[in-house]
Motif scaffolding. Structure first.
Motif: not given
Length: 275
Positions: A197-223
């Motif tokens: 619902d976008g109201t609570t920070i759950t963070g990235y550790a729960a998604l399997g990301y370790a300390d000092k690791s890097t998350f990367t993603t991309n978006f396709c955005l119109q002008s």
């Protein structure tokens, strides 16, 4: 003089014997590497989000056969695309009298992030040589181990507008980091590290990301104009110590749209405009 002629003839016979044995060995070695099965080169795919495409792929044989030849296909564990978003047939058949067999792989462009891959290979069968990517030889120079060839499908999200890449390198507390991307009308275009619902920070550790690791993603955005906001649940930004600080960047090609890190408090926001 007679003895010299006999010795000369004997020496000539020995030389010819060595020559024929050597030739026979070379021919045998060459032929042992000619009966192989291989796969076509790797493929690069650009797929719209959630689009499903069917990709025809080929298996080649160096020789024909008077019967159909069927080979098992296997997905390499090194593949990074989610198994829910592709389908690979169990086998491929090269018809009798043919040197080429085809099979269809179905791939869906879901959850591609900054790019994924799918690697498909042929299961090794005793007595069959595969495309010669590497091999060892025995004492007679014959191939004794041949590594099977594989097709690597490199998959990226197709973008007809502005391809923007987000990269976040966490500090020692990835569970504290979240972010949102808003358009000019204050609608959330994308987000990460938040509850459904976008109201609570759950963070990235729960998604399997370790300390000092890097998350990367991309978006396709119109002008248009957008605002990127990064949050820290503890309120000290991406700061663990002077030597351990997280960073983030949002880029369009080599152009930096937003960046930061360290101690930015509970949140940091940047507004930018795309052409």
């Amino acid at each position: 003089m007679k003895n010299l002629k006999i010795k000369y003839r004997f020496l000539s016979f020995l030389l010819l014997s060595v020559f024929f044995v050597s030739c026979e060995k070379d021919v045998t070695s060459e032929n042992s590497l000619k009966n192989y099965i291989g796969m076509e080169p790797s493929k690069s795919l650009s797929i719209y989000p959630d689009e499903t495409v069917s990709v025809e792929s080929k298996v080649y044989a160096s020789n024909t056969s008077d019967v159909d030849r069927t080979f098992n296909l296997v997905v390499d564990p090194a593949s990074t695309h989610n198994s829910s978003y592709y389908s690979v047939p169990a086998t491929v058949t090269i018809p009798a009298g043919e040197k080429v067999g085809t099979f269809q792989v179905s791939i869906t462009g879901t959850d591609l992030g900054s790019g994924k891959n799918l690697i498909v290979g042929l299961e090794q069968i005793e007595g069959v040589d595969y495309a010669i990517t590497s091999f060892t030889t025995d004492a007679n120079g014959l191939a004794s181990v041949v590594t099977s060839n594989k097709i690597k499908y490199t998959i990226e999200e197709r973008c007809d507008f502005n391809k923007v890449v987000l990269s976040i390198t966490f500090d020692n507390y990835p569970e504290e980091t979240a972010w949102e991307l808003y358009d000019a009308d204050n609608n959330v275009v994308a987000s990460g590290g938040l509850s459904e619902d976008g109201t609570t920070i759950t963070g990235y550790a729960a998604l399997g990301y370790a300390d000092k690791s890097t998350f990367t993603t991309n978006f396709c955005l119109q002008s248009g104009t957008y605002t990127f906001v990064i949050y820290d649940d503890y309120g000290d930004g991406m700061y663990t110590s002077a030597s351990v600080q997280g960073t983030y960047s949002l880029k369009l090609g080599s152009t930096v749209l937003a960046s930061g890190g360290g101690n930015f408090g509970s949140f940091q926001d940047t507004t930018f405009t795309l052409p």
